[in-house]
Design a protein around this motif. Structure first.
Motif, short mmCIF file in Angstrom:
data_model
loop_
_atom_site.label_atom_id
_atom_site.label_comp_id
_atom_site.label_asym_id
_atom_site.label_seq_id
_atom_site.Cartn_x
_atom_site.Cartn_y
_atom_site.Cartn_z
N SER A 57 0.84 -1.21 0.00
CA SER A 57 0.00 0.00 0.00
C SER A 57 0.87 1.25 0.00
O SER A 57 2.09 1.19 0.08
CB SER A 57 -0.91 0.01 1.23
OG SER A 57 -0.18 0.34 2.39
N SER A 59 0.65 3.67 2.32
CA SER A 59 0.50 4.32 3.63
C SER A 59 1.82 4.82 4.21
O SER A 59 1.81 5.65 5.11
CB SER A 59 -0.14 3.36 4.63
OG SER A 59 0.72 2.28 4.94
N ARG A 66 4.85 1.74 -2.79
CA ARG A 66 4.11 0.53 -3.09
C ARG A 66 4.97 -0.44 -3.92
O ARG A 66 5.64 -0.03 -4.88
CB ARG A 66 2.83 0.86 -3.86
CG ARG A 66 1.87 -0.32 -4.03
CD ARG A 66 0.78 0.04 -5.01
NE ARG A 66 0.00 1.19 -4.58
CZ ARG A 66 -1.12 1.11 -3.87
NH1 ARG A 66 -1.57 -0.08 -3.49
NH2 ARG A 66 -1.78 2.21 -3.54
N PRO A 166 -0.94 16.46 2.29
CA PRO A 166 -1.47 17.05 1.06
C PRO A 166 -1.04 18.50 0.94
O PRO A 166 -0.81 19.18 1.96
CB PRO A 166 -2.99 16.93 1.24
CG PRO A 166 -3.18 15.88 2.29
CD PRO A 166 -1.99 15.99 3.19
N ARG A 174 -5.16 14.52 10.12
CA ARG A 174 -6.43 15.16 9.76
C ARG A 174 -7.34 15.28 10.97
O ARG A 174 -8.04 16.28 11.16
CB ARG A 174 -7.13 14.34 8.67
CG ARG A 174 -8.51 14.90 8.29
CD ARG A 174 -9.29 13.95 7.38
NE ARG A 174 -8.68 13.86 6.07
CZ ARG A 174 -8.11 12.77 5.57
NH1 ARG A 174 -8.03 11.68 6.33
NH2 ARG A 174 -7.61 12.77 4.36
N ASN A 192 2.52 8.55 5.40
CA ASN A 192 1.57 9.21 4.50
C ASN A 192 0.29 9.45 5.30
O ASN A 192 -0.71 8.74 5.18
CB ASN A 192 1.31 8.32 3.28
CG ASN A 192 0.55 9.03 2.19
OD1 ASN A 192 0.16 10.18 2.32
ND2 ASN A 192 0.34 8.33 1.08
N TYR A 194 -2.35 11.27 5.63
CA TYR A 194 -3.74 11.42 5.20
C TYR A 194 -4.19 10.23 4.36
O TYR A 194 -5.29 10.23 3.81
CB TYR A 194 -3.91 12.72 4.42
CG TYR A 194 -4.00 13.96 5.29
CD1 TYR A 194 -5.09 14.82 5.22
CD2 TYR A 194 -2.99 14.28 6.19
CE1 TYR A 194 -5.17 15.96 6.01
CE2 TYR A 194 -3.05 15.41 6.98
CZ TYR A 194 -4.14 16.24 6.90
OH TYR A 194 -4.22 17.37 7.69
N ASN A 195 -3.34 9.22 4.28
CA ASN A 195 -3.68 8.04 3.50
C ASN A 195 -3.14 6.80 4.22
O ASN A 195 -2.48 5.95 3.62
CB ASN A 195 -3.11 8.13 2.09
CG ASN A 195 -3.60 7.01 1.18
OD1 ASN A 195 -4.64 6.41 1.44
ND2 ASN A 195 -2.85 6.73 0.13
N SER A 196 -3.42 6.72 5.52
CA SER A 196 -2.92 5.60 6.31
C SER A 196 -3.96 5.18 7.33
O SER A 196 -4.34 5.96 8.20
CB SER A 196 -1.62 5.98 7.02
OG SER A 196 -1.18 4.92 7.85
N LYS A 197 -4.41 3.94 7.25
CA LYS A 197 -5.38 3.40 8.21
C LYS A 197 -4.57 2.79 9.37
O LYS A 197 -4.39 1.58 9.46
CB LYS A 197 -6.26 2.36 7.55
CG LYS A 197 -7.46 1.94 8.41
CD LYS A 197 -8.38 1.01 7.61
CE LYS A 197 -9.61 0.65 8.45
NZ LYS A 197 -9.27 -0.24 9.57
#
Length: 248
Positions: A57, A59, A66, A166, A174, A192, A194-197
């Motif tokens: 991913s 993240s 990736r 971003p 966020r 990352n 704003y793009n990581s669970k």
């Protein structure tokens, strides 16, 4: 030419052929032994020292891209302790990853991949693991965000150069949060942001977003593939300087 002379030559020819067959068999035996020793050594290294994983991913961008392959030091945490800033690979604590069906593979491919995984040259189970950066150790008080958009650990604001945000955003998360890390657990986050669970977005799971230290497979130490992305992975000790002495 006498019959005795022909017999001697035939005997020498048969002896030479037998010697060549014996040499060939000894050579094949040595190759098999070398192969088996190499497999055993690879298995032991994979089991106890280092292991390869691929990154499925985005993240951890830009630290890990990736499909990068990383080498993981499996002496962490059993022999060497986990530190702030370490990039760690860990087994899903429960509920972080969606359930997925096993991908069907042609029998030959499955056998080859199984063998390469056995000796540590492949990582067919990478999709069952996660990779994040350690932000909070047991007992740490972690919160975000202050007026400058920074995260703090034990009251010490962090200046995190590895974080990707971003364009136009200055908050390193966020969503605001405030947690105290339980004993024998970690709070982990992706670079990352704003793009990581990561831990922030798994508070509804049974362990409330915390990762048990016993789930850690090891610390990622180097990007091994592709060659263009080769790099040692830093844990940025200067970022976390003073955190252990922080008052929270």
């Amino acid at each position: 030419m006498t019959e005795d002379t022909r017999t001697e030559r035939e005997d020498r020819a048969e002896s030479g052929a037998a010697s060549r067959r014996k040499s060939a068999l000894l050579f094949l035996r040595d190759l098999v032994v070398i192969f088996l020793v190499a497999v055993l050594v690879s298995f032991l290294i994979k089991t106890f020292l280092i292991r390869s994983f691929f990154i499925p991913s985005a993240s951890m961008e830009q630290t890990l891209m990736r499909d990068d392959r990383i080498i993981v030091n499996q002496l962490v945490p059993e022999v060497a302790s986990i530190e702030h800033g370490d990039v760690v690979v860990f087994r899903d604590p429960g509920g972080w990853l969606p359930a997925r069906a096993d991908e069907a593979k042609p029998p030959l491919i499955a056998v080859i991949d199984g063998f390469l995984t056995f000796v540590g040259l492949s990582a067919s189970d990478s999709n069952d693991h996660l990779v994040k950066r350690v932000v909070g150790l047991p007992g740490d008080h972690v919160e975000c965000c202050n007026a400058l958009g920074q995260m703090s650990v034990n009251g010490i604001p962090l200046d995190e150069p590895y974080v990707v945000l971003p364009p136009g955003d200055t908050k390193v998360s966020r969503d605001d949060f405030e947690v105290t890390v339980p004993e024998d657990s970690l709070w982990v986050m992706g670079d990352n942001r704003y793009n990581s669970k990561d831990s922030r977005y798994n508070t509804g799971t049974p362990l409330e977003g915390f990762v048990p230290i016993e789930n850690v497979v090891g610390r990622a130490v180097v990007v091994s593939w592709p060659i263009s992305n080769w790099a040692w992975l830093d844990n940025y000790p200067q970022v976390f300087a003073g955190v252990d002495e922080g008052t929270g």
